[in-house]
Design a protein around this motif. Structure first.
Motif, mmCIF file in Angstrom:
data_model
loop_
_atom_site.group_PDB
_atom_site.id
_atom_site.type_symbol
_atom_site.label_atom_id
_atom_site.label_comp_id
_atom_site.label_asym_id
_atom_site.label_seq_id
_atom_site.Cartn_x
_atom_site.Cartn_y
_atom_site.Cartn_z
ATOM 1 N N ARG A 1 0.646 -1.334 0.073
ATOM 2 C CA ARG A 1 0.041 0.274 0.124
ATOM 3 C C ARG A 1 0.884 1.388 0.049
ATOM 4 N N LEU A 2 1.864 1.445 0.821
ATOM 5 C CA LEU A 2 2.851 2.474 0.911
ATOM 6 C C LEU A 2 3.519 2.795 -0.422
ATOM 7 N N ARG A 3 3.916 1.549 -0.874
ATOM 8 C CA ARG A 3 4.537 1.615 -2.405
ATOM 9 C C ARG A 3 3.818 2.260 -3.556
ATOM 10 N N ALA A 4 2.316 1.611 -3.397
ATOM 11 C CA ALA A 4 1.372 2.316 -4.377
ATOM 12 C C ALA A 4 1.209 3.723 -3.964
ATOM 13 N N GLU A 5 0.978 4.177 -3.074
ATOM 14 C CA GLU A 5 0.817 5.621 -2.431
ATOM 15 C C GLU A 5 1.940 6.604 -2.831
ATOM 16 N N MET A 6 3.272 5.893 -2.905
ATOM 17 C CA MET A 6 4.203 6.628 -3.129
ATOM 18 C C MET A 6 4.296 6.792 -4.639
ATOM 19 N N PHE A 7 3.854 5.868 -5.408
ATOM 20 C CA PHE A 7 4.114 5.889 -6.859
ATOM 21 C C PHE A 7 2.980 6.934 -7.382
ATOM 22 N N ARG A 8 1.907 7.090 -6.782
ATOM 23 C CA ARG A 8 0.641 7.940 -7.136
ATOM 24 C C ARG A 8 1.305 9.383 -6.895
ATOM 25 N N PHE A 9 1.866 9.568 -5.439
ATOM 26 C CA PHE A 9 2.497 10.963 -5.260
ATOM 27 C C PHE A 9 3.725 11.312 -6.159
ATOM 28 N N MET A 10 4.446 10.342 -6.523
ATOM 29 C CA MET A 10 5.488 10.783 -7.339
ATOM 30 C C MET A 10 5.096 11.214 -8.793
ATOM 31 N N ALA A 11 4.031 10.507 -9.351
ATOM 32 C CA ALA A 11 3.279 10.708 -10.391
ATOM 33 C C ALA A 11 2.602 12.075 -10.464
ATOM 34 N N ALA A 12 1.933 12.398 -9.294
ATOM 35 C CA ALA A 12 1.478 13.645 -9.304
ATOM 36 C C ALA A 12 2.268 14.883 -9.391
ATOM 37 N N GLN A 13 3.634 14.531 -8.618
ATOM 38 C CA GLN A 13 4.723 15.522 -8.355
ATOM 39 C C GLN A 13 5.197 15.770 -9.845
ATOM 40 N N THR A 14 5.387 14.647 -10.563
ATOM 41 C CA THR A 14 6.087 14.655 -12.041
ATOM 42 C C THR A 14 4.873 15.693 -12.926
ATOM 43 N N ILE A 15 3.788 15.368 -12.968
ATOM 44 C CA ILE A 15 2.834 16.165 -13.811
ATOM 45 C C ILE A 15 3.039 17.718 -13.339
ATOM 46 N N VAL A 16 2.919 17.903 -11.738
ATOM 47 C CA VAL A 16 3.069 19.404 -11.545
ATOM 48 C C VAL A 16 4.458 19.978 -12.069
ATOM 49 N N ILE A 17 5.561 19.173 -12.047
ATOM 50 C CA ILE A 17 6.703 19.716 -12.351
ATOM 51 C C ILE A 17 6.889 20.102 -13.887
ATOM 52 N N ILE A 18 6.033 18.994 -14.562
ATOM 53 C CA ILE A 18 6.111 19.248 -16.004
ATOM 54 C C ILE A 18 5.127 20.665 -16.583
ATOM 55 N N GLY A 19 3.996 20.671 -15.741
ATOM 56 C CA GLY A 19 3.335 21.742 -15.919
ATOM 57 C C GLY A 19 3.847 23.213 -15.491
ATOM 58 N N ALA A 20 4.586 23.038 -14.391
ATOM 59 C CA ALA A 20 5.225 24.476 -14.184
ATOM 60 C C ALA A 20 6.486 24.849 -15.209
ATOM 61 N N VAL A 21 7.200 23.645 -15.870
ATOM 62 C CA VAL A 21 8.290 23.968 -16.787
ATOM 63 C C VAL A 21 7.648 24.487 -18.087
ATOM 64 N N VAL A 22 6.151 23.798 -18.488
ATOM 65 C CA VAL A 22 5.661 24.105 -19.668
ATOM 66 C C VAL A 22 5.065 25.762 -19.406
ATOM 67 N N THR A 23 4.610 26.076 -18.351
ATOM 68 C CA THR A 23 4.264 27.459 -18.083
ATOM 69 C C THR A 23 5.489 28.420 -17.885
ATOM 70 N N LEU B 1 8.063 27.996 -19.589
ATOM 71 C CA LEU B 1 8.543 28.182 -21.274
ATOM 72 C C LEU B 1 7.594 29.207 -22.094
ATOM 73 N N GLN B 2 6.381 29.146 -21.707
ATOM 74 C CA GLN B 2 5.423 29.788 -22.254
ATOM 75 C C GLN B 2 5.797 31.420 -21.917
ATOM 76 N N ILE B 3 6.047 31.819 -20.738
ATOM 77 C CA ILE B 3 6.247 32.856 -20.320
ATOM 78 C C ILE B 3 7.283 33.661 -20.544
ATOM 79 N N LEU B 4 8.519 32.878 -20.557
ATOM 80 C CA LEU B 4 9.774 33.501 -20.753
ATOM 81 C C LEU B 4 9.686 33.496 -22.327
ATOM 82 N N PRO B 5 10.702 34.652 -22.809
ATOM 83 C CA PRO B 5 10.818 34.987 -24.169
ATOM 84 C C PRO B 5 11.636 33.998 -25.073
#
Length: 81
Positions: free
Chosen positions: A53-75, A77-81
């Motif tokens: 259960r802990l392993r599955a919870e950690m995987f979900r957390f890491m996946a969500a964290q990765t999505i947030v990081i990718i979203g921040a990087v994309v944002t 890149l769009q803001i910076l010239p």
């Protein structure tokens, strides 16, 4: 040494076993009280389930964290010239 190990040690000495070998053999034997403290198979199975259960919870957390990081990087890149 517990009573059990002392009794075993004494019996080995009386049987003619070397003192050092008798002491090591007696210390290697587990007493009845120590056996009661060992985890049962059901305890180990419960721990395995909790780890899964802990392993599955950690995987979900890491996946969500990765999505947030990718979203921040994309944002950024769009803001910076």
């Amino acid at each position: 040494m517990t009573i059990t190990t002392m009794e075993l040690y004494d019996a080995l000495i009386m049987a003619g076993v070397d003192e050092d070998k008798a002491r090591k053999a007696a210390e290697a034997v587990i007493s009845r009280d120590e056996i009661k403290e060992l985890p049962a198979k059901s305890d180990i199975k419960d721990i395995e389930v909790r780890i899964d259960r802990l392993r599955a919870e950690m995987f979900r957390f890491m996946a969500a964290q990765t999505i947030v990081i990718i979203g921040a990087v994309v944002t950024l890149l769009q803001i910076l010239p």
